[in-house]
Write an enzyme that holds these catalytic residues in place. Structure first.
Site, short mmCIF file in Angstrom:
data_model
loop_
_atom_site.label_atom_id
_atom_site.label_comp_id
_atom_site.label_asym_id
_atom_site.label_seq_id
_atom_site.Cartn_x
_atom_site.Cartn_y
_atom_site.Cartn_z
N CYS A 182 -16.51 3.57 0.44
CA CYS A 182 -15.47 2.63 0.86
C CYS A 182 -14.98 2.88 2.29
O CYS A 182 -14.29 2.03 2.85
CB CYS A 182 -14.30 2.67 -0.11
SG CYS A 182 -13.39 4.22 -0.16
N ARG A 197 -14.17 -6.62 2.24
CA ARG A 197 -12.73 -6.52 1.97
C ARG A 197 -12.04 -7.83 2.39
O ARG A 197 -11.14 -8.33 1.71
CB ARG A 197 -12.12 -5.34 2.72
CG ARG A 197 -12.48 -3.97 2.17
CD ARG A 197 -11.80 -3.71 0.82
NE ARG A 197 -10.34 -3.74 0.94
CZ ARG A 197 -9.59 -2.71 1.31
NH1 ARG A 197 -10.15 -1.55 1.64
NH2 ARG A 197 -8.28 -2.81 1.37
N GLN A 215 -10.50 -2.71 -3.10
CA GLN A 215 -11.75 -2.13 -2.63
C GLN A 215 -12.88 -2.39 -3.60
O GLN A 215 -14.00 -2.75 -3.21
CB GLN A 215 -11.59 -0.63 -2.41
CG GLN A 215 -12.87 0.06 -1.97
CD GLN A 215 -13.35 -0.43 -0.61
OE1 GLN A 215 -12.62 -0.35 0.36
NE2 GLN A 215 -14.59 -0.94 -0.55
N HIS A 237 -7.29 1.63 -6.58
CA HIS A 237 -7.59 0.89 -5.35
C HIS A 237 -8.40 -0.37 -5.73
O HIS A 237 -9.58 -0.50 -5.39
CB HIS A 237 -8.39 1.77 -4.39
CG HIS A 237 -8.41 1.28 -2.98
ND1 HIS A 237 -7.79 0.13 -2.55
CD2 HIS A 237 -9.02 1.79 -1.87
CE1 HIS A 237 -7.98 -0.04 -1.27
NE2 HIS A 237 -8.73 0.95 -0.82
N ARG A 269 0.89 -1.17 0.00
CA ARG A 269 0.00 0.00 0.00
C ARG A 269 0.92 1.22 0.00
O ARG A 269 1.63 1.48 0.99
CB ARG A 269 -0.90 -0.01 1.24
CG ARG A 269 -1.89 1.16 1.32
CD ARG A 269 -2.73 1.02 2.58
NE ARG A 269 -3.54 2.19 2.83
CZ ARG A 269 -4.82 2.33 2.49
NH1 ARG A 269 -5.42 1.35 1.86
NH2 ARG A 269 -5.49 3.43 2.78
N ASP A 274 -16.89 8.98 -2.12
CA ASP A 274 -15.69 8.79 -1.29
C ASP A 274 -15.41 10.11 -0.60
O ASP A 274 -16.03 11.14 -0.89
CB ASP A 274 -14.51 8.37 -2.18
CG ASP A 274 -13.32 7.85 -1.38
OD1 ASP A 274 -13.45 7.66 -0.15
OD2 ASP A 274 -12.25 7.65 -1.99
#
Length: 308
Positions: free
Chosen positions: A266, A294, A137, A134, A107, A225
């Site tokens: 998310c 997830r 996700q 991402h 990450r 988001d």
């Protein structure tokens, strides 16, 4: 060896395999204690390095728990401990880690860091997030939608707000899974044009509009988001709020979608900024299912990468 670097770089058949396996694994865990091991232990004897140049809650916990449930072990390394590309080159770090572990999840900030790691590693590499995309996700989000409403193919998803890295992966998914996506937000925060081009090249209808209520009409799901990333400077907050205030997902916007439209985010969220608490806590919200998924989606990704 299979890397999982981006949704648009992974064949649709493999993406579908992972989603279906995640669903089966989740169903198999129904009714079990949360910390219980899976019935099968496909990662027994495996070591997974979890590297966080960017801090995280969901990514860290979900990968760590997922590996452990499948019988593997994790080694969690922070950016301060690693200093990727500073004390030692990323290429050499990849070569060294490959001698110790069976898989690397990274990450990080720059997409180039991820690709250099994958280029030189001799074990699979998973994209846990970059400033560009991402993908883990969105795999969880596809799983979530399909659990509630069936196949995503042919559906209309609406993205409201900033055309950021999560939006980019939604566009990649539109192309690979066969759904349409409407973006609504200010022109200054439009989505990545390459991601838009990719989705359209695969036959998905991608629409960009400045009118959020018009965008939401007939939506099967409305997605947003945070307006300000955890790593954005404080000076960016007021500017972003001024740009995005008109794109809050609220009751009026959800009312434009289909009666069974879902609300997705998310997380983490800033309540009553990008979305109202009324929507986040309402009957159409599946935000905590997304967080749980997830775990299940990433377990399937881990298994696919390792061929187990």
């Amino acid at each position: 060896m299979n890397h999982f670097l981006d949704i648009h770089q992974t064949a649709p058949t493999n993406l579908r395999f992972m989603i279906d396996q995640a669903r089966r694994m989740k169903d198999a865990r129904d009714g079990k204690p949360k910390g219980a091991p899976d019935e099968t232990q496909p990662l027994a004897g495996r070591m997974v390095a979890l590297i966080f140049e960017k801090p995280s809650t969901r990514t860290r916990v979900s990968f760590d728990v997922g590996v452990r449930q499948m019988g593997g072990q994790t080694m969690i390394l922070s950016g301060k401990e690693m200093q990727l590309g500073h004390g030692e080159s990323i290429a050499d770090t990849a070569r060294v880690l490959s001698r110790y572990v069976d898989l690397i999840m990274l990450r990080t900030f720059e997409e180039a860091t991820l690709h250099e790691m994958a280029e030189h590693a001799t074990v699979p590499v998973i994209n846990g997030l970059t400033d560009t995309s991402h993908p883990c996700q969105i795999m969880a989000d596809v799983l979530t939608y399909e659990q509630h409403r069936g196949s995503v193919a042919g559906r209309k998803f609406v993205w409201s707000g900033d055309g950021n890295n999560v939006c980019t992966s939604w566009l990649h998914a539109a192309g690979q899974f066969g759904f349409d996506l409407t973006f609504t937000g200010p022109e200054t925060l439009d989505p990545n044009p390459k991601a838009v081009e990719f989705a359209r090249s695969k036959g998905s209808k991608v629409t960009i509009t400045r009118d959020p209520l018009a965008a939401a009409r007939g939506a099967d799901a409305i997605v947003t988001d945070t307006w300000v990333s955890m790593h954005d400077p404080e000076s960016a907050r007021e500017r972003r709020h001024n740009q995005l205030r008109g794109y809050q997902v609220n009751g009026a916007m959800m009312a434009q979608g289909k009666p069974d439209a879902l609300f997705m985010h998310c997380l983490p969220a800033h309540r009553n900024e990008e979305a109202s608490s009324e929507v986040m806590d309402g009957p159409q919200s599946v935000i905590f299912d997304e967080s749980e998924n997830r775990l299940h989606a990433q377990k399937a990704i881990l298994r696919w990468c390792l061929g187990v």
